[in-house]
Scaffold this motif. Sequence first.
Motif, PDB file in Angstrom:
ATOM      1  N   ALA A 382      10.289  -9.858 -42.699  1.00 49.08           N
ATOM      2  CA  ALA A 382      10.442 -11.127 -42.049  1.00 49.08           C
ATOM      3  C   ALA A 382       9.935 -10.933 -40.311  1.00 49.08           C
ATOM      4  O   ALA A 382       9.583 -12.005 -39.897  1.00 49.08           O
ATOM      5  CB  ALA A 382      12.089 -11.268 -41.982  1.00 49.08           C
ATOM      6  N   LEU A 383       9.687  -9.746 -39.943  1.00 52.94           N
ATOM      7  CA  LEU A 383       9.673  -9.624 -38.519  1.00 52.94           C
ATOM      8  C   LEU A 383       8.085  -9.276 -38.568  1.00 52.94           C
ATOM      9  O   LEU A 383       7.550  -8.770 -37.272  1.00 52.94           O
ATOM     10  CB  LEU A 383      10.461  -8.494 -37.640  1.00 52.94           C
ATOM     11  CG  LEU A 383      11.772  -8.851 -37.723  1.00 52.94           C
ATOM     12  CD1 LEU A 383      12.734  -7.870 -37.632  1.00 52.94           C
ATOM     13  CD2 LEU A 383      12.055 -10.079 -37.045  1.00 52.94           C
ATOM     14  N   ALA A 384       7.316  -8.860 -39.616  1.00 49.08           N
ATOM     15  CA  ALA A 384       6.071  -8.562 -39.455  1.00 49.08           C
ATOM     16  C   ALA A 384       4.895  -9.190 -38.536  1.00 49.08           C
ATOM     17  O   ALA A 384       4.239  -8.633 -37.666  1.00 49.08           O
ATOM     18  CB  ALA A 384       5.488  -8.394 -40.861  1.00 49.08           C
ATOM     19  N   GLU A 385       5.288 -10.763 -38.662  1.00 59.35           N
ATOM     20  CA  GLU A 385       4.278 -11.575 -37.765  1.00 59.35           C
ATOM     21  C   GLU A 385       4.354 -11.267 -36.383  1.00 59.35           C
ATOM     22  O   GLU A 385       3.340 -11.375 -35.706  1.00 59.35           O
ATOM     23  CB  GLU A 385       4.367 -12.819 -38.113  1.00 59.35           C
ATOM     24  CG  GLU A 385       3.308 -13.769 -37.541  1.00 59.35           C
ATOM     25  CD  GLU A 385       3.572 -14.975 -37.980  1.00 59.35           C
ATOM     26  OE1 GLU A 385       2.875 -16.238 -37.387  1.00 59.35           O
ATOM     27  OE2 GLU A 385       4.453 -15.514 -38.715  1.00 59.35           O
ATOM     28  N   TYR A 386       5.705 -10.982 -35.874  1.00 60.57           N
ATOM     29  CA  TYR A 386       5.675 -10.782 -34.308  1.00 60.57           C
ATOM     30  C   TYR A 386       5.111  -9.285 -34.026  1.00 60.57           C
ATOM     31  O   TYR A 386       4.448  -9.477 -32.989  1.00 60.57           O
ATOM     32  CB  TYR A 386       7.356 -10.614 -34.162  1.00 60.57           C
ATOM     33  CG  TYR A 386       7.972 -12.179 -34.330  1.00 60.57           C
ATOM     34  CD1 TYR A 386       7.946 -12.916 -33.244  1.00 60.57           C
ATOM     35  CD2 TYR A 386       8.405 -12.413 -35.547  1.00 60.57           C
ATOM     36  CE1 TYR A 386       8.665 -14.240 -33.278  1.00 60.57           C
ATOM     37  CE2 TYR A 386       9.145 -13.731 -35.397  1.00 60.57           C
ATOM     38  CZ  TYR A 386       9.053 -14.581 -34.307  1.00 60.57           C
ATOM     39  OH  TYR A 386       9.717 -15.768 -34.346  1.00 60.57           O
ATOM     40  N   SER A 387       5.310  -8.433 -35.031  1.00 63.81           N
ATOM     41  CA  SER A 387       4.500  -7.125 -34.624  1.00 63.81           C
ATOM     42  C   SER A 387       3.159  -7.220 -34.622  1.00 63.81           C
ATOM     43  O   SER A 387       2.543  -6.700 -33.616  1.00 63.81           O
ATOM     44  CB  SER A 387       5.115  -6.133 -35.632  1.00 63.81           C
ATOM     45  OG  SER A 387       6.505  -6.095 -35.758  1.00 63.81           O
ATOM     46  N   THR A 388       2.521  -7.889 -35.612  1.00 65.93           N
ATOM     47  CA  THR A 388       1.098  -7.965 -35.267  1.00 65.93           C
ATOM     48  C   THR A 388       0.556  -8.724 -34.302  1.00 65.93           C
ATOM     49  O   THR A 388      -0.643  -8.339 -33.879  1.00 65.93           O
ATOM     50  CB  THR A 388       0.521  -8.643 -36.898  1.00 65.93           C
ATOM     51  OG1 THR A 388       1.113 -10.010 -37.171  1.00 65.93           O
ATOM     52  CG2 THR A 388       0.809  -7.532 -37.909  1.00 65.93           C
ATOM     53  N   ARG A 389       1.342  -9.706 -33.922  1.00 70.61           N
ATOM     54  CA  ARG A 389       0.650 -10.518 -32.885  1.00 70.61           C
ATOM     55  C   ARG A 389       0.911  -9.942 -31.658  1.00 70.61           C
ATOM     56  O   ARG A 389       0.103  -9.951 -30.619  1.00 70.61           O
ATOM     57  CB  ARG A 389       1.496 -11.938 -32.692  1.00 70.61           C
ATOM     58  CG  ARG A 389       0.863 -12.835 -34.017  1.00 70.61           C
ATOM     59  CD  ARG A 389       1.782 -14.197 -33.806  1.00 70.61           C
ATOM     60  NE  ARG A 389       1.310 -15.284 -34.998  1.00 70.61           N
ATOM     61  CZ  ARG A 389       0.213 -16.052 -34.931  1.00 70.61           C
ATOM     62  NH1 ARG A 389      -0.293 -15.958 -33.823  1.00 70.61           N
ATOM     63  NH2 ARG A 389      -0.167 -16.761 -35.787  1.00 70.61           N
ATOM     64  N   ILE A 390       2.037  -9.367 -31.380  1.00 63.78           N
ATOM     65  CA  ILE A 390       2.495  -8.518 -30.101  1.00 63.78           C
ATOM     66  C   ILE A 390       1.808  -7.235 -29.971  1.00 63.78           C
ATOM     67  O   ILE A 390       0.871  -7.030 -28.948  1.00 63.78           O
ATOM     68  CB  ILE A 390       3.798  -8.587 -29.910  1.00 63.78           C
ATOM     69  CG1 ILE A 390       4.719  -9.918 -29.997  1.00 63.78           C
ATOM     70  CG2 ILE A 390       4.306  -7.768 -28.792  1.00 63.78           C
ATOM     71  CD1 ILE A 390       5.920  -9.831 -29.983  1.00 63.78           C
ATOM     72  N   ARG A 391       1.675  -6.451 -31.174  1.00 67.91           N
ATOM     73  CA  ARG A 391       0.980  -5.145 -30.996  1.00 67.91           C
ATOM     74  C   ARG A 391       0.155  -4.918 -32.555  1.00 67.91           C
ATOM     75  O   ARG A 391       0.364  -4.649 -33.181  1.00 67.91           O
ATOM     76  CB  ARG A 391       2.062  -4.122 -30.926  1.00 67.91           C
ATOM     77  CG  ARG A 391       2.916  -4.083 -29.441  1.00 67.91           C
ATOM     78  CD  ARG A 391       3.675  -2.867 -29.651  1.00 67.91           C
ATOM     79  NE  ARG A 391       2.891  -1.689 -29.538  1.00 67.91           N
ATOM     80  CZ  ARG A 391       2.573  -0.981 -28.279  1.00 67.91           C
ATOM     81  NH1 ARG A 391       2.710  -1.663 -27.198  1.00 67.91           N
ATOM     82  NH2 ARG A 391       1.921   0.180 -28.255  1.00 67.91           N
ATOM     83  N   PRO A 392      -1.085  -5.658 -32.231  1.00 65.31           N
ATOM     84  CA  PRO A 392      -1.936  -5.638 -33.388  1.00 65.31           C
ATOM     85  C   PRO A 392      -2.181  -4.161 -33.696  1.00 65.31           C
ATOM     86  O   PRO A 392      -2.256  -3.423 -32.970  1.00 65.31           O
ATOM     87  CB  PRO A 392      -3.148  -6.508 -32.595  1.00 65.31           C
ATOM     88  CG  PRO A 392      -2.751  -7.101 -31.605  1.00 65.31           C
ATOM     89  CD  PRO A 392      -1.642  -6.165 -31.045  1.00 65.31           C
ATOM     90  N   ALA A 393      -2.644  -3.958 -34.867  1.00 68.41           N
ATOM     91  CA  ALA A 393      -3.082  -2.588 -35.353  1.00 68.41           C
ATOM     92  C   ALA A 393      -4.462  -2.245 -34.638  1.00 68.41           C
ATOM     93  O   ALA A 393      -4.600  -0.957 -34.542  1.00 68.41           O
ATOM     94  CB  ALA A 393      -3.058  -2.471 -36.870  1.00 68.41           C
ATOM     95  N   ASP A 394      -5.095  -3.208 -34.574  1.00 69.24           N
ATOM     96  CA  ASP A 394      -6.567  -2.841 -33.926  1.00 69.24           C
ATOM     97  C   ASP A 394      -6.409  -2.948 -32.635  1.00 69.24           C
ATOM     98  O   ASP A 394      -5.976  -3.688 -31.828  1.00 69.24           O
ATOM     99  CB  ASP A 394      -7.472  -4.059 -34.179  1.00 69.24           C
ATOM    100  CG  ASP A 394      -9.167  -3.799 -33.704  1.00 69.24           C
ATOM    101  OD1 ASP A 394      -9.323  -2.827 -33.148  1.00 69.24           O
ATOM    102  OD2 ASP A 394      -9.871  -4.665 -34.150  1.00 69.24           O
ATOM    103  N   PRO A 395      -6.910  -1.582 -31.935  1.00 69.61           N
ATOM    104  CA  PRO A 395      -6.814  -1.051 -30.527  1.00 69.61           C
ATOM    105  C   PRO A 395      -7.344  -2.133 -29.622  1.00 69.61           C
ATOM    106  O   PRO A 395      -6.872  -2.301 -28.564  1.00 69.61           O
ATOM    107  CB  PRO A 395      -7.508   0.000 -30.398  1.00 69.61           C
ATOM    108  CG  PRO A 395      -7.349   0.917 -31.717  1.00 69.61           C
ATOM    109  CD  PRO A 395      -7.388  -0.304 -32.766  1.00 69.61           C
ATOM    110  N   GLN A 396      -8.552  -2.708 -30.028  1.00 65.77           N
ATOM    111  CA  GLN A 396      -9.350  -3.746 -29.133  1.00 65.77           C
ATOM    112  C   GLN A 396      -8.564  -5.068 -29.309  1.00 65.77           C
ATOM    113  O   GLN A 396      -8.463  -5.461 -28.049  1.00 65.77           O
ATOM    114  CB  GLN A 396     -10.795  -4.119 -29.734  1.00 65.77           C
ATOM    115  CG  GLN A 396     -11.636  -2.788 -29.795  1.00 65.77           C
ATOM    116  CD  GLN A 396     -13.034  -3.195 -30.289  1.00 65.77           C
ATOM    117  OE1 GLN A 396     -13.229  -4.210 -30.950  1.00 65.77           O
ATOM    118  NE2 GLN A 396     -13.873  -2.325 -30.188  1.00 65.77           N
ATOM    119  N   GLU A 397      -7.816  -5.431 -30.085  1.00 64.26           N
ATOM    120  CA  GLU A 397      -7.060  -6.642 -30.134  1.00 64.26           C
ATOM    121  C   GLU A 397      -5.963  -6.359 -29.306  1.00 64.26           C
ATOM    122  O   GLU A 397      -5.460  -7.323 -28.654  1.00 64.26           O
ATOM    123  CB  GLU A 397      -6.454  -7.038 -31.762  1.00 64.26           C
ATOM    124  CG  GLU A 397      -7.787  -7.510 -32.285  1.00 64.26           C
ATOM    125  CD  GLU A 397      -8.133  -8.854 -31.873  1.00 64.26           C
ATOM    126  OE1 GLU A 397      -7.422  -9.571 -31.071  1.00 64.26           O
ATOM    127  OE2 GLU A 397      -9.610  -9.130 -31.752  1.00 64.26           O
TER     128      GLU A 397
END
Length: 402
Positions: A382-397
């Motif tokens: 349920a919290l995955a979207e916040y994680s990907t938007r705030i701290r993306p897996a891609d270092p450049q992002e």
Amino acid sequence: MGRPKLEIGTYGELTTAELRPGVWEAVARYRDLDGVTRRVKAHGASQAKAKAALRGKLKERKRTNGGGGDLTPDSTVEELAELWLAHVRLEHDQAVERGAKPSKSSDSISQYERCLEKVIVPALRKVTLRELRPQRVDRFLRTLPANGRMAKTVLSQICDLGVRYEALDVNPTLRGYVPPRAQTDRRVLTPEAAVQFRQRVHAWMHQGATHGPKRGYDRLRIVDVLLGTGIRIGEVLALAWADVLDLDSDHPTLYVGWHLDKASKRVEGRKSGGAPYELSLPPLAVEALKEQRDLQLPFDLVFPTRNGTAQSESNVRRHLREARGDDMGWVVPKTMRKTVSTAVYEAKGLEAAQRQLGHATPETTRRHYVKPSEKAPDNREALAEYSTRIRPADPQEREKTG
């Protein structure tokens, strides 16, 4: 001048006469609720016994007439309490006679009686209704222990009657102090602790037994039915074989619709006044019931005394206390009810736990019988979207988002 008229619900002088050797008659004039004064008689083997019998008869007459007598601001709390209790009993009896469900069960009425006798009347016995002001009530409520909330509830209902009968202007309990709720013991048995508890009950049953039947021969099977169903101990002891359905089938069930009253008498209906229901039996309860059936006792009850009557709930509780040991002193029959409800709640949710215990609403189950989980569910998705938007897996992002 004629004799003065009696107040409604009161009686005059008691007179006695010896009818023949060993037989005395006591007589009194009693003014009934309809205003008619009638002679009431009772008999006994002596003058004192005849008078005692008559007083009991007059007291019962007053009770069945709804208490009798007029309330005034100068009536006492004790008199108001007696009238209220008489009304409660009368309403219960009338509902039973009509075949309707009483608004208050006989067990509840017994609790009210004890509350009046032990808590309310000793503290406020001779206080008049004129003197029963909010300040006095508030002081009384503050003297109650943590489990004194019932006393406030009962006193409030008593005062409601006083208001209806115009002996009180307002109910003085409405803004009074509210005693805190007693802390609910949330502990439940783990599977390991349940095994340990059963071992102790088994050891207690065999302790000192060299020959003949074991003491409390059925205590372990009673524990297994408690742990396998979550029903109350009074409901377990009230079980008849007619309530055990399809025990040898693939889906054995149990009808829960009887309980024991305070006299250990099997009575129809559930202790809480809830609706009867059926529940499915797990292997633990099935095996216990089959073992009990194999004894081939010639009685209708599943767990009878040696005479075939219902066992005393207090005796079974006492035996379990003796067996459990000091370190498991918190384990009581209600603990097993909480254990069942918590296990069902964790597996299938609150509604399933409510239905297993037969409660009218989920709130009762949640508040008193389910142990809150100390671990939150896995909500990572349920919290995955916040994680990907705030701290993306891609270092450049990640650099772009700061």
